[in-house]
Write an enzyme that holds these catalytic residues in place. Structure first.
Site, PDB file in Angstrom:
ATOM      1  N   ALA A 169     -31.071  10.252  56.703  1.00 30.58           N
ATOM      2  CA  ALA A 169     -31.832  10.526  57.934  1.00 30.58           C
ATOM      3  C   ALA A 169     -32.046  12.021  58.087  1.00 30.58           C
ATOM      4  O   ALA A 169     -31.113  12.814  57.910  1.00 30.58           O
ATOM      5  CB  ALA A 169     -31.075   9.977  59.132  1.00 30.58           C
ATOM      6  N   LYS A 174     -12.493  25.611  65.197  1.00 34.30           N
ATOM      7  CA  LYS A 174     -11.622  25.259  64.065  1.00 34.30           C
ATOM      8  C   LYS A 174     -10.151  25.368  64.468  1.00 34.30           C
ATOM      9  O   LYS A 174      -9.314  24.553  64.051  1.00 34.30           O
ATOM     10  CB  LYS A 174     -11.935  26.158  62.875  1.00 34.30           C
ATOM     11  CG  LYS A 174     -13.339  25.900  62.318  1.00 34.30           C
ATOM     12  CD  LYS A 174     -13.757  26.991  61.377  1.00 34.30           C
ATOM     13  CE  LYS A 174     -15.171  26.778  60.867  1.00 34.30           C
ATOM     14  NZ  LYS A 174     -15.720  27.981  60.223  1.00 34.30           N
TER      15      LYS A 174
HETATM   16  P1  NAP Z   1     -28.505  22.231  58.324  1.00 35.75           P
HETATM   17  O1  NAP Z   1     -28.766  22.952  57.058  1.00 35.75           O
HETATM   18  O2  NAP Z   1     -29.054  22.766  59.599  1.00 35.75           O
HETATM   19  O3  NAP Z   1     -29.014  20.722  58.129  1.00 35.75           O
HETATM   20  C1  NAP Z   1     -29.067  19.802  59.190  1.00 35.75           C
HETATM   21  C2  NAP Z   1     -29.743  18.534  58.686  1.00 35.75           C
HETATM   22  O4  NAP Z   1     -29.662  17.553  59.698  1.00 35.75           O
HETATM   23  C3  NAP Z   1     -31.219  18.705  58.332  1.00 35.75           C
HETATM   24  O5  NAP Z   1     -31.523  17.991  57.176  1.00 35.75           O
HETATM   25  C4  NAP Z   1     -31.937  18.107  59.538  1.00 35.75           C
HETATM   26  O6  NAP Z   1     -33.183  17.512  59.220  1.00 35.75           O
HETATM   27  C5  NAP Z   1     -30.970  17.022  59.944  1.00 35.75           C
HETATM   28  N1  NAP Z   1     -31.038  16.716  61.384  1.00 35.75           N
HETATM   29  C6  NAP Z   1     -30.792  17.521  62.406  1.00 35.75           C
HETATM   30  N2  NAP Z   1     -30.955  16.875  63.576  1.00 35.75           N
HETATM   31  C7  NAP Z   1     -31.303  15.620  63.259  1.00 35.75           C
HETATM   32  C8  NAP Z   1     -31.618  14.460  64.004  1.00 35.75           C
HETATM   33  N3  NAP Z   1     -31.594  14.477  65.335  1.00 35.75           N
HETATM   34  N4  NAP Z   1     -31.905  13.329  63.342  1.00 35.75           N
HETATM   35  C9  NAP Z   1     -31.936  13.302  61.989  1.00 35.75           C
HETATM   36  N5  NAP Z   1     -31.660  14.355  61.223  1.00 35.75           N
HETATM   37  C10 NAP Z   1     -31.347  15.501  61.855  1.00 35.75           C
HETATM   38  O7  NAP Z   1     -26.919  22.072  58.573  1.00 35.75           O
HETATM   39  P2  NAP Z   1     -25.754  22.304  57.507  1.00 35.75           P
HETATM   40  O8  NAP Z   1     -25.525  23.765  57.336  1.00 35.75           O
HETATM   41  O9  NAP Z   1     -25.941  21.445  56.329  1.00 35.75           O
HETATM   42  O10 NAP Z   1     -24.498  21.787  58.354  1.00 35.75           O
HETATM   43  C11 NAP Z   1     -24.273  20.413  58.587  1.00 35.75           C
HETATM   44  C12 NAP Z   1     -22.913  20.246  59.254  1.00 35.75           C
HETATM   45  O11 NAP Z   1     -21.898  20.726  58.378  1.00 35.75           O
HETATM   46  C13 NAP Z   1     -22.746  21.019  60.570  1.00 35.75           C
HETATM   47  O12 NAP Z   1     -21.972  20.270  61.461  1.00 35.75           O
HETATM   48  C14 NAP Z   1     -21.995  22.257  60.156  1.00 35.75           C
HETATM   49  O13 NAP Z   1     -21.215  22.815  61.191  1.00 35.75           O
HETATM   50  C15 NAP Z   1     -21.102  21.697  59.064  1.00 35.75           C
HETATM   51  N6  NAP Z   1     -20.661  22.681  58.075  1.00 35.75           N
HETATM   52  C16 NAP Z   1     -21.587  23.435  57.424  1.00 35.75           C
HETATM   53  C17 NAP Z   1     -21.150  24.357  56.490  1.00 35.75           C
HETATM   54  C18 NAP Z   1     -22.145  25.197  55.731  1.00 35.75           C
HETATM   55  O14 NAP Z   1     -21.719  26.010  54.907  1.00 35.75           O
HETATM   56  N7  NAP Z   1     -23.432  25.063  55.951  1.00 35.75           N
HETATM   57  C19 NAP Z   1     -19.767  24.512  56.242  1.00 35.75           C
HETATM   58  C20 NAP Z   1     -18.858  23.696  56.909  1.00 35.75           C
HETATM   59  C21 NAP Z   1     -19.311  22.781  57.834  1.00 35.75           C
HETATM   60  P3  NAP Z   1     -34.432  18.376  58.663  1.00 35.75           P
HETATM   61  O15 NAP Z   1     -33.995  18.866  57.316  1.00 35.75           O
HETATM   62  O16 NAP Z   1     -35.565  17.437  58.592  1.00 35.75           O
HETATM   63  O17 NAP Z   1     -34.604  19.492  59.658  1.00 35.75           O
END
Ligand code: NAP
Length: 438
Positions: free
Chosen positions: A46, A206
Site C-alpha cells: 500500500a 525511542k
Molecule cells: P517514507 O520514506 O516517508 O515512506 C513512507 C511510505 O508510506 C511511502 O511509500 C508512502 O507512499 C507510504 N504512505 C504514507 N502514508 C500512507 C497512507 N496513508 N496510505 C498508504 N501509504 C502511505 O518513510 P520511511 O523513512 O521509509 O519510514 C517508514 C517508517 O520507518 C517510519 O515510521 C519511520 O519512523 C521508521 N524508520 C525509518 C528509518 C529510516 O532510516 N528511514 C529508520 C528507522 C525507523 P508514497 O510512496 O506513495 O508517498
C-alpha cells in the site's frame, strides 16, 4: 525446494525502508522461507501514489492505494508508512483480523503502544518493532528477551543519528551548530525541518520505548524529560574537549533507589558531557549506540546504523521471520511486560554530576561567594578552573569559571544556579551541562 505453508504478507509503505523490505523479501525469498519455515508471499504494497518514483523496482501490480483491503486476510502486516493515523487504525485492524504486525513506527509506539499491545493481547497476536529504536541495531529483543532474567539499572543511548552527526562534526572541526546543520541538510543527514531530531523529540520517543521494556513499566511520552542540542555552540564544545569530554545527545533511562528501599525510574533526553574514555564517546558520525548496565550482566554496548533504508529493513525482516515462525508454531504471542509499573520521577529528582560555566566579575572574594552559594544550595564542588577573560581594564575584568560538581540533585542545582545568576557577582551563566557515564 521444500513445500512450505504460505503466509500472506501485506506491506504498508514503500518509502526508504518499505521499498528495501519489499526488495529483500523478493530477492531472498527462498532463504527466508527456510529460516521462517513458511513461504512469505508478498501479496501487496500500500502506498499513497502508485505512480510515484521508487528507490527500487517493484512490480506495479503489487502496488495499491487500498490498504484496508490489503490487510484483510493477511497473516503478517508490515507497517512502514510512519505517522500516527492511519497507521494506528490499520495496525488495529490487522491485529483484530488475526495478523501479527511488524512496525518501525517509533512515533506511534511511543504514543499508542499500550493500545496496540492490549489489542494484540486480546487476540493472542504479537506486535514486533525491532526497527523502532536504533534502526538496524538489535536492542528490542535483547531488552525484552535476553535480559528478561536480569535487572537493567541504566540505559544510555545515542539513538538519533542526525544529532550525533552534527555534534561529532562540531567536535572534530570546531564548527558552529548552524553551519553543520545546513551541511547535514544538504547531504541528506537532516530533514528540511530538523525539529524532531535537533529538539530531541525523536530520541524521546525511542527513550520511552526502551525504558518501557527495560523497566517493565508503561512510559507515557509526556513523562520523558526532553532537551535538544540547538543551544550547543563552539565554545561549549571547546570547553568540553579541554576538560576531556565530548558532548552527546543522550537518552538516559535509569532505575533510582531511595533510602527507604523504594524504586522509581527516570527517563530523560539531553545533551550531556561524556568522558572521552567512555565507549559512547567513540560513536562517530550518524551511528547509534545503546549502552546498557544490568545488575548481573554488567555493561553491554550495542552499536551500529541507527537509520537508513536497507539497514532498517534488516531489523524489519528479522521481525517478519519471527512473526512467521510464531504463526506456524501457533500459540499466543508474547505480550509486553509492564507489571512492575514503577513510578516515573520528574527531572528535579534526578541526581547527576554537572559542569557549570559562569562569567564572573573578576574581583576578590567572588570565588568565595560562588563557592558559598553552591554549598548553601547542597551542590558540592569537585573541580574549579578559572580563566581571566579581560584583564586590560581592572574594573571591567571578567573571569570564566568552569565548575565541576559532585553528584547533586537537579532541583537543588537549578535553584542554586538561579541564585548565582541573581547574586550580582555572576555576569552570565554560560552553560550548565550534566556529566553522564559514571
Ligand atoms: P517514507 O520514506 O516517508 O515512506 C513512507 C511510505 O508510506 C511511502 O511509500 C508512502 O507512499 C507510504 N504512505 C504514507 N502514508 C500512507 C497512507 N496513508 N496510505 C498508504 N501509504 C502511505 O518513510 P520511511 O523513512 O521509509 O519510514 C517508514 C517508517 O520507518 C517510519 O515510521 C519511520 O519512523 C521508521 N524508520 C525509518 C528509518 C529510516 O532510516 N528511514 C529508520 C528507522 C525507523 P508514497 O510512496 O506513495 O508517498
Amino acid at each position: 525446494m521444500t513445500d512450505y505453508r504460505r503466509l500472506r504478507v501485506a506491506l504498508l509503505g514503500a518509502g526508504s525502508v518499505g521499498s528495501q523490505v519489499a526488495s529483500l523479501l523478493r530477492q531472498h525469498g527462498d532463504e527466508l522461507a527456510d529460516r521462517a519455515g513458511a513461504t512469505l508471499e508478498l501479496v501487496g504494497i500500500a502506498v499513497r501514489d502508485v505512480n510515484a518514483p521508487r528507490e527500487v523496482d517493484l512490480p506495479q501490480e503489487l502496488l495499491t492505494t487500498d490498504a484496508k483491503t490489503l490487510i484483510v486476510g493477511a497473516d503478517i502486516v508490515i507497517e512502514l508508512m510512519g505517522g500516527i493515523e492511519p497507521a494506528r487504525e490499520y495496525l488495529l485492524e490487522a491485529i483484530n483480523s488475526g495478523a501479527d504486525v511488524v512496525t518501525a513506527n517509533k512515533a506511534l509506539l511511543a504514543t499508542h503502544g499500550p493500545e496496540l499491545f492490549a489489542a494484540a493481547d486480546q487476540v493472542g497476536a504479537q506486535v514486533y518493532y525491532e526497527a523502532a529504536a536504533a534502526g538496524a541495531i538489535p536492542i528490542i529483543r535483547p531488552l525484552r528477551d535476553s535480559l528478561a532474567g536480569d535487572r537493567v539499572q541504566r540505559i544510555m543511548g545515542i539513538v538519533n543519528g542526525t544529532t550525533n552527526y552534527i555534534l561529532d562534526r562540531m567536535d572534530k572541526e570546531g564548527a558552529e551548530f548552524a553551519d553543520v546543520l545546513a551541511d547535514a541538510q544538504a547531504l541528506g543527514y537532516a530533514e528540511a525541518d530538523p525539529t524532531a531530531d535537533v529538539e530531541g523529540y525523536d530520541a524521546a520517543q525511542k527513550a520511552a520505548i526502551l525504558a518501557s521494556l527495560a523497566f517493565h513499566t508503561t512510559i507515557p511520552l509526556e513523562s520523558v524529560h526532553r532537551e535538544g542540542i540547538t543551544q550547543i555552540d563552539k565554545s561549549m564544545m571547546d570547553a568540553a574537549r579541554k576538560a576531556g569530554y565530548v558532548i552527546k545527545l543522550l537518552a538516559v533511562c535509569e532505575r533510582l533507589n531511595d533510602s527507604a528501599g523504594g524504586e522509581s525510574i527516570s527517563v530523560r533526553v539531553y545533551p550531556a558531557l561524556v568522558d572521552r574514555e567512555h565507549p559512547l564517546a567513540s560513536v562517530h558520525g550518524a551511528n547509534n549506540a545503546v549502552f546498557v548496565q544490568a545488575e548481573a550482566a554488567g555493561n553491554l554496548m550495542f552499536y551500529g546504523a541507527g537509520a537508513g533504508g536497507v539497514q532498517t529493513a534488516s531489523a524489519v525482516l528479522g521481525d517478519v521471520v519471527s512473526a512467521a515462525r510464531r504463526h506456524i508454531a501457533g500459540g499466543v504471542g508474547v505480550g509486553e511486560s509492564t507489571l512492575a509499573n514503577l513510578p516515573i520521577v520528574p527531572i528535579g529528582h534526578v541526581t547527576t554530576r554537572y559542569q557549570i560555566t559562569l562569567e564572573v566579575n573578576d574581583r576578590p572574594g567572588v570565588l568565595a561567594t560562588v563557592a558559598g552559594t553552591l554549598s548553601d544550595g547542597k551542590v558540592s564542588i569537585a573541580t574549579v578552573e578559572q580563566t581571566v577573560i579581560d584583564a586590560d581594564d581592572a574594573d571591567a575584568a571578567t573571569a570564566r569559571l568552569v565548575i565541576g560538581t559532585h553528584k547533586a540533585r537537579e532541583q537543588d542545582l537549578s535553584d542554586t544556579v538561579d541564585t548565582l545568576a541573581a547574586s550580582g557577582v555572576v555576569a552570565r551563566v554560560v552553560s550548565v551541562l550534566r556529566v553522564e557515564g559514571d
